[in-house]
Design a protein around this motif. Structure first.
Motif, PDB file in Angstrom:
ATOM      1  N   LEU A   1      38.746  53.666  48.973  1.00 23.85           N
ATOM      2  CA  LEU A   1      38.323  54.111  47.646  1.00 23.85           C
ATOM      3  C   LEU A   1      39.262  53.567  46.569  1.00 23.85           C
ATOM      4  N   GLU A   2      40.562  53.630  46.844  1.00 21.71           N
ATOM      5  CA  GLU A   2      41.531  53.159  45.846  1.00 21.71           C
ATOM      6  C   GLU A   2      41.388  51.666  45.597  1.00 21.71           C
ATOM      7  N   ASN A   3      41.212  50.886  46.657  1.00 23.99           N
ATOM      8  CA  ASN A   3      41.049  49.442  46.481  1.00 23.99           C
ATOM      9  C   ASN A   3      39.829  49.134  45.619  1.00 23.99           C
ATOM     10  N   ALA A   4      38.727  49.826  45.889  1.00 24.51           N
ATOM     11  CA  ALA A   4      37.504  49.577  45.131  1.00 24.51           C
ATOM     12  C   ALA A   4      37.689  49.934  43.663  1.00 24.51           C
ATOM     13  N   LEU A   5      38.345  51.072  43.390  1.00 29.00           N
ATOM     14  CA  LEU A   5      38.522  51.504  42.010  1.00 29.00           C
ATOM     15  C   LEU A   5      39.510  50.617  41.264  1.00 29.00           C
ATOM     16  N   ARG A   6      40.561  50.171  41.932  1.00 27.31           N
ATOM     17  CA  ARG A   6      41.512  49.280  41.266  1.00 27.31           C
ATOM     18  C   ARG A   6      40.855  47.948  40.919  1.00 27.31           C
ATOM     19  N   ASP A   7      39.953  47.473  41.770  1.00 25.16           N
ATOM     20  CA  ASP A   7      39.248  46.239  41.452  1.00 25.16           C
ATOM     21  C   ASP A   7      38.323  46.441  40.256  1.00 25.16           C
ATOM     22  N   LEU A   8      37.769  47.658  40.130  1.00 29.39           N
ATOM     23  CA  LEU A   8      36.941  47.943  38.957  1.00 29.39           C
ATOM     24  C   LEU A   8      37.727  47.704  37.684  1.00 29.39           C
ATOM     25  N   VAL A   9      38.948  48.222  37.652  1.00 26.33           N
ATOM     26  CA  VAL A   9      39.754  48.125  36.439  1.00 26.33           C
ATOM     27  C   VAL A   9      40.108  46.678  36.138  1.00 26.33           C
ATOM     28  N   ARG A  10      40.365  45.888  37.170  1.00 26.96           N
ATOM     29  CA  ARG A  10      40.652  44.469  36.942  1.00 26.96           C
ATOM     30  C   ARG A  10      39.481  43.777  36.263  1.00 26.96           C
ATOM     31  N   SER A  11      38.255  44.191  36.605  1.00 29.81           N
ATOM     32  CA  SER A  11      37.090  43.558  35.992  1.00 29.81           C
ATOM     33  C   SER A  11      36.827  44.109  34.599  1.00 29.81           C
ATOM     34  N   VAL A  12      37.266  45.351  34.331  1.00 28.86           N
ATOM     35  CA  VAL A  12      37.055  45.944  33.007  1.00 28.86           C
ATOM     36  C   VAL A  12      38.050  45.400  32.001  1.00 28.86           C
ATOM     37  N   ALA A  13      39.319  45.308  32.407  1.00 31.78           N
ATOM     38  CA  ALA A  13      40.378  44.897  31.479  1.00 31.78           C
ATOM     39  C   ALA A  13      41.182  43.756  32.084  1.00 31.78           C
ATOM     40  N   PRO A  14      40.602  42.556  32.184  1.00 33.93           N
ATOM     41  CA  PRO A  14      41.338  41.430  32.760  1.00 33.93           C
ATOM     42  C   PRO A  14      42.554  41.078  31.916  1.00 33.93           C
ATOM     43  N   SER A  15      43.611  40.670  32.583  1.00 31.66           N
ATOM     44  CA  SER A  15      44.818  40.238  31.893  1.00 31.66           C
ATOM     45  C   SER A  15      45.353  39.003  32.590  1.00 31.66           C
ATOM     46  N   ALA A  16      46.427  38.472  32.038  1.00 29.91           N
ATOM     47  CA  ALA A  16      47.024  37.278  32.650  1.00 29.91           C
ATOM     48  C   ALA A  16      47.500  37.554  34.064  1.00 29.91           C
ATOM     49  N   MET A  17      47.753  38.849  34.393  1.00 24.30           N
ATOM     50  CA  MET A  17      48.259  39.193  35.714  1.00 24.30           C
ATOM     51  C   MET A  17      47.162  39.220  36.770  1.00 24.30           C
ATOM     52  N   ASN A  18      45.902  39.405  36.352  1.00 24.95           N
ATOM     53  CA  ASN A  18      44.875  39.543  37.370  1.00 24.95           C
ATOM     54  C   ASN A  18      43.701  38.580  37.218  1.00 24.95           C
ATOM     55  N   VAL A  19      43.878  37.532  36.416  1.00 19.36           N
ATOM     56  CA  VAL A  19      42.847  36.496  36.335  1.00 19.36           C
ATOM     57  C   VAL A  19      42.824  35.727  37.653  1.00 19.36           C
ATOM     58  N   ARG A  20      41.648  35.484  38.160  1.00 23.57           N
ATOM     59  CA  ARG A  20      41.514  34.807  39.445  1.00 23.57           C
ATOM     60  C   ARG A  20      42.019  33.363  39.344  1.00 23.57           C
ATOM     61  N   ILE A  21      42.817  32.930  40.329  1.00 21.41           N
ATOM     62  CA  ILE A  21      43.397  31.589  40.323  1.00 21.41           C
ATOM     63  C   ILE A  21      42.352  30.579  40.771  1.00 21.41           C
ATOM     64  N   PRO A  22      42.203  29.445  40.057  1.00 18.16           N
ATOM     65  CA  PRO A  22      41.229  28.424  40.468  1.00 18.16           C
ATOM     66  C   PRO A  22      41.513  27.924  41.881  1.00 18.16           C
ATOM     67  N   GLU A  23      40.466  27.642  42.627  1.00 13.36           N
ATOM     68  CA  GLU A  23      40.608  27.276  44.034  1.00 13.36           C
ATOM     69  C   GLU A  23      41.416  25.995  44.211  1.00 13.36           C
ATOM     70  N   ASN A  24      41.291  25.029  43.291  1.00 14.82           N
ATOM     71  CA  ASN A  24      42.032  23.773  43.467  1.00 14.82           C
ATOM     72  C   ASN A  24      43.537  23.995  43.349  1.00 14.82           C
ATOM     73  N   LEU A  25      43.954  24.920  42.471  1.00 19.10           N
ATOM     74  CA  LEU A  25      45.378  25.229  42.368  1.00 19.10           C
ATOM     75  C   LEU A  25      45.850  26.076  43.536  1.00 19.10           C
ATOM     76  N   LEU A  26      44.979  26.946  44.039  1.00 18.43           N
ATOM     77  CA  LEU A  26      45.329  27.712  45.243  1.00 18.43           C
ATOM     78  C   LEU A  26      45.551  26.777  46.432  1.00 18.43           C
ATOM     79  N   ALA A  27      44.751  25.726  46.511  1.00 15.72           N
ATOM     80  CA  ALA A  27      44.907  24.772  47.609  1.00 15.72           C
ATOM     81  C   ALA A  27      46.281  24.114  47.567  1.00 15.72           C
TER      82      ALA A  27
END
Length: 298
Positions: free
Chosen positions: A173-199
């Motif tokens: 439950l906590e994981n699901a709710l924390r992900d909700l907040v990331r989608s509601v209030a995105p910040s520089a800390m939780n923006v998804r990293i592009p796949e090419n840079l992850l590689a």
């Protein structure tokens, strides 16, 4: 107004999905309420879960709400409010969290709608919502995938065991709710990293003793070297060369724990043929020479 008003939730349960591998199977609509004894804890009690439950055109109006938290995701446009005075439609993929005792008013009087939800209560629920800063009593848009998957996994845990693990259910439950907040209030800390840079970062992390050239990293990312260096630093906060050096140095600390290796051997296994150059870099990074670091920590 088309549809009808429902003062109590009298919709009959749909067939319950099999608990076998709920996260892998297609997601048919279902709802299930649980006996109070199944997961009854002051920390967490999940009273019911619904995933993609189909509803006819109707409005639900619980003026006194329920004595638990109702966390609900609407997959279709719907009226979502804490007051029957609000008739504005919210768009699909909108979320709402009703607190215990608050009025619950939702539905679509003109069209069928589909929603996923959980009724839950307990100290941990209140703590999760507060710490994750989940908006209460106001609709908000979200990324839906993890919340729906979290409900499926929670349901699977609850129905598959005679005594479900309340910690596991709470974590889901906590994981699901924390992900909700990331989608509601995105910040520089939780923006998804592009796949090419992850590689590129995976390459650096899995080859801590290898010196990888900037041109090789840029080619992997599909960018020119200047563009790659600028994008890498903007995303990770350090240059590609600094990131590579950090991995070399931290790999060296693990090697220093093995006292069968002398400093020259540690340097070589960390990717440095010159032990003096390695020692200078190590001291610059940690403030201690490799030998002093070993004496202090190992």
């Amino acid at each position: 107004m088309a549809g009808h008003l429902i003062n109590m939730d009298k919709i009959m349960p749909l067939p319950v999905m099999s608990p076998k591998s709920p996260s892998r199977a297609p997601v048919p609509g279902f709802r299930q309420f649980f006996t109070p004894q199944l997961l009854d804890s002051p920390e967490l009690n999940v009273r019911g879960i619904g995933v993609r439950e189909a509803m006819p055109p109707c409005m639900i109006n619980r003026t006194r709400g329920t004595d638990d938290y109702l966390i609900m995701l609407f997959h279709d446009p719907a009226v979502i409010s804490a007051t029957a005075r609000d008739e504005a439609l919210s768009p699909a993929e909108t979320m709402m969290v009703w607190t215990p005792g608050s009025s619950q008013y939702y539905g679509n009087p003109n069209a069928p709608f589909c929603h996923s939800w959980v009724h839950c209560t307990g100290r941990r629920v209140a703590r999760i919502l507060e710490e994750a800063r989940v908006p209460l009593l106001q609709p908000f848009g979200i990324r839906t995938a993890l919340f729906q998957q979290g409900l499926l996994d929670m349901h699977g845990e609850i129905v598959a065991y005679a005594r479900p693990d309340v910690v596991i259910v709470g974590n889901l439950l906590e994981n699901a709710l924390r992900d909700l907040v990331r989608s509601v209030a995105p910040s520089a800390m939780n923006v998804r990293i592009p796949e090419n840079l992850l590689a590129v970062r995976r390459l650096i992390g899995t080859a801590p003793a290898r010196h990888i050239s900037l041109s090789e990293m840029a080619a992997l990312a599909g960018m020119s070297v200047p563009h790659f260096c600028a994008r890498f630093k903007a995303v990770f906060g350090v240059s590609p060369v600094q990131c590579l050096t950090q991995h070399h140095m931290h790999h060296a600390t693990r090697l220093l724990a093995d006292r069968t290796l002398n400093i020259a051997a540690v340097a070589l296994q960390a990717g440095y043929e010159d032990p003096f150059h390695f020692s200078r870099l190590f001291k610059k990074h940690f403030g201690l020479s490799p030998r002093a670091y070993r004496l202090k920590n190992f």
